[in-house]
Design an enzyme around this catalytic site. Structure first.
Site, PDB file in Angstrom:
ATOM      1  CB  SER A  34      50.221 -34.882 -37.218  1.00 40.41           C
ATOM      2  OG  SER A  34      51.080 -35.971 -36.920  1.00 40.41           O
ATOM      3  CG  ASP A 325      50.273 -40.507 -43.679  1.00 39.49           C
ATOM      4  OD1 ASP A 325      50.689 -41.110 -42.662  1.00 39.49           O
ATOM      5  OD2 ASP A 325      50.047 -39.283 -43.684  1.00 39.49           O
ATOM      6  CG  HIS A 328      49.897 -39.245 -39.837  1.00 31.65           C
ATOM      7  ND1 HIS A 328      50.512 -38.610 -40.894  1.00 31.65           N
ATOM      8  CD2 HIS A 328      50.233 -38.542 -38.723  1.00 31.65           C
ATOM      9  CE1 HIS A 328      51.194 -37.573 -40.440  1.00 31.65           C
ATOM     10  NE2 HIS A 328      51.042 -37.513 -39.133  1.00 31.65           N
TER      11      HIS A 328
END
Length: 360
Positions: A34, A325, A328
């Protein structure tokens, strides 16, 4: 007719190699998780690991989610910009389009997928991500397509001058320490050694299909992300996770040094993102950060009990947070991280930085 097609394609490649000063490489191929996913997970029907809801993408020009697990651009976007290329498009966005759009492969493509692991069999929810083995299998398809378009010599030339960015391993470490089953079956040392050996095999596979220039980003100080801090006393970093992140990185560096000596013409730039991220956390003011523990977007302790959903709170100034978040980084963090990767000194990137790598 077939000869003419190959000739035209090869001629097109020669023209493309006379690119502008801003374009430093012909293409960039991205493998990872990600940190560099630019939308592949959006095309996985059964996956819930998608950055498709507000407030992801809130600082993009469109203000809308675009498959990136952050508030704006991520590491793949910034690295592409540095080498003068458009962001490599998600592979899964191209495979169902008409063949004429496959020319997009000439400037690279991204196979990265949120949640991806090196050791795909350790993921109980493997269907939600495109793990490294499948990413490399997808590249094999692209490799064949490039050979058809450009001929073998044309494809070899393009691939040898292109960047292969590898950003993976984060979910393996987090998954191991989040699974009592994995921890009961294998020791942390055995686990990280297995990660290194598996990645080595994938790099050799890519090398044997033309890859020569690798950008490898090590695992950051994962124990310091908000999701792990909220589980510790006094909201400090999880030092066990950090310790094994370092041990994996050490094994990775040793493996890369051996590959360099064994494989003719292989060059790489390794980025020590562990040191870089820890430096942001320990010296935030030097980089314009204020909040290093809590996530910008989320709920509960450190905004880290849920991911960034529409019901979450989110900060008004994302640029002063290290994390967007619960796991991340923010766009601001990615921007400075890529600055270190591209032009960084040897304490952060070695044996050369990316600027030096593309000049080899």
């Amino acid at each position: 007719m077939a000869y003419n097609i190959v000739f035209v394609a090869s001629f097109f490649l020669i023209i493309r190699f006379n690119f502008s000063e801003a374009q430093m490489v012909p293409a960039m191929f991205v493998f990872g998780d990600s940190v560099v996913d630019v939308g592949n997970n959006n095309f996985l029907e059964l996956s819930v690991a998608k950055a498709t809801l507000p407030y992801y993408g809130i600082d993009l020009p469109t203000k809308k989610p675009a498959g990136r697990f952050t508030n704006g651009m991520n590491a793949a976007d910034f690295l592409a910009k540095k080498v003068g290329l458009p962001t490599s498009p998600p592979y899964l966005s191209l495979v169902n389009e008409s063949s004429k759009n496959k020319m997009s492969f000439l400037t690279g493509v991204s196979f990265a997928s949120g949640g991806a692991r090196i050791l795909d069999r350790t993921d109980p929810y493997a269907f939600q991500s495109v793990h490294l083995t499948q990413q490399v299998d997808y590249f094999a398809t692209v490799y064949e397509d490039l050979n058809i378009q450009l001929g073998s010599s044309g494809a070899e030339r393009l691939l040898s001058k292109s960047i292969f960015a590898i950003v993976i391993g984060n979910n393996d470490i987090l998954g191991y320490f989040g699974s009592s089953d994995l921890r009961s079956k294998t020791s942390p040392r055995q686990y990280v050694d297995s990660m290194v050996l598996t990645l080595e095999a994938k790099l050799k596979y890519l090398y044997n299909r033309g890859a020569r220039k690798f950008v490898i980003i090590g695992i950051p100080s994962l124990g310091c992300c908000p999701a792990r801090r909220r589980e510790t006393k006094n909201e400090e970093c999880n030092e066990e996770i950090n310790y094994w992140s370092v041990k994996y990185n050490e094994g990775l560096v040793s493996m890369l040094q051996k590959l360099k000596s064994d494989l003719k013409g292989l060059h790489y730039s390794y980025s020590d993102s562990y040191k870089v991220l820890l430096n942001f956390i320990q010296n935030p003011a030097a980089y314009g950060f204020v909040e290093v523990k809590a996530a910008c977007c989320g709920l509960g302790t450190l905004n880290a009990e849920i991911f960034c959903l529409p019901i979450a709170n989110y900060c008004s100034n994302r640029s002063d947070h290290v994390f967007f978040d619960r796991v991340h980084p923010t766009e601001a963090t990615y921007r400075i991280l890529v600055d270190h990767i591209f032009d960084g000194p040897s304490q952060y990137t070695f044996p050369m930085n990316v600027r030096q790598l593309v000049a080899v």
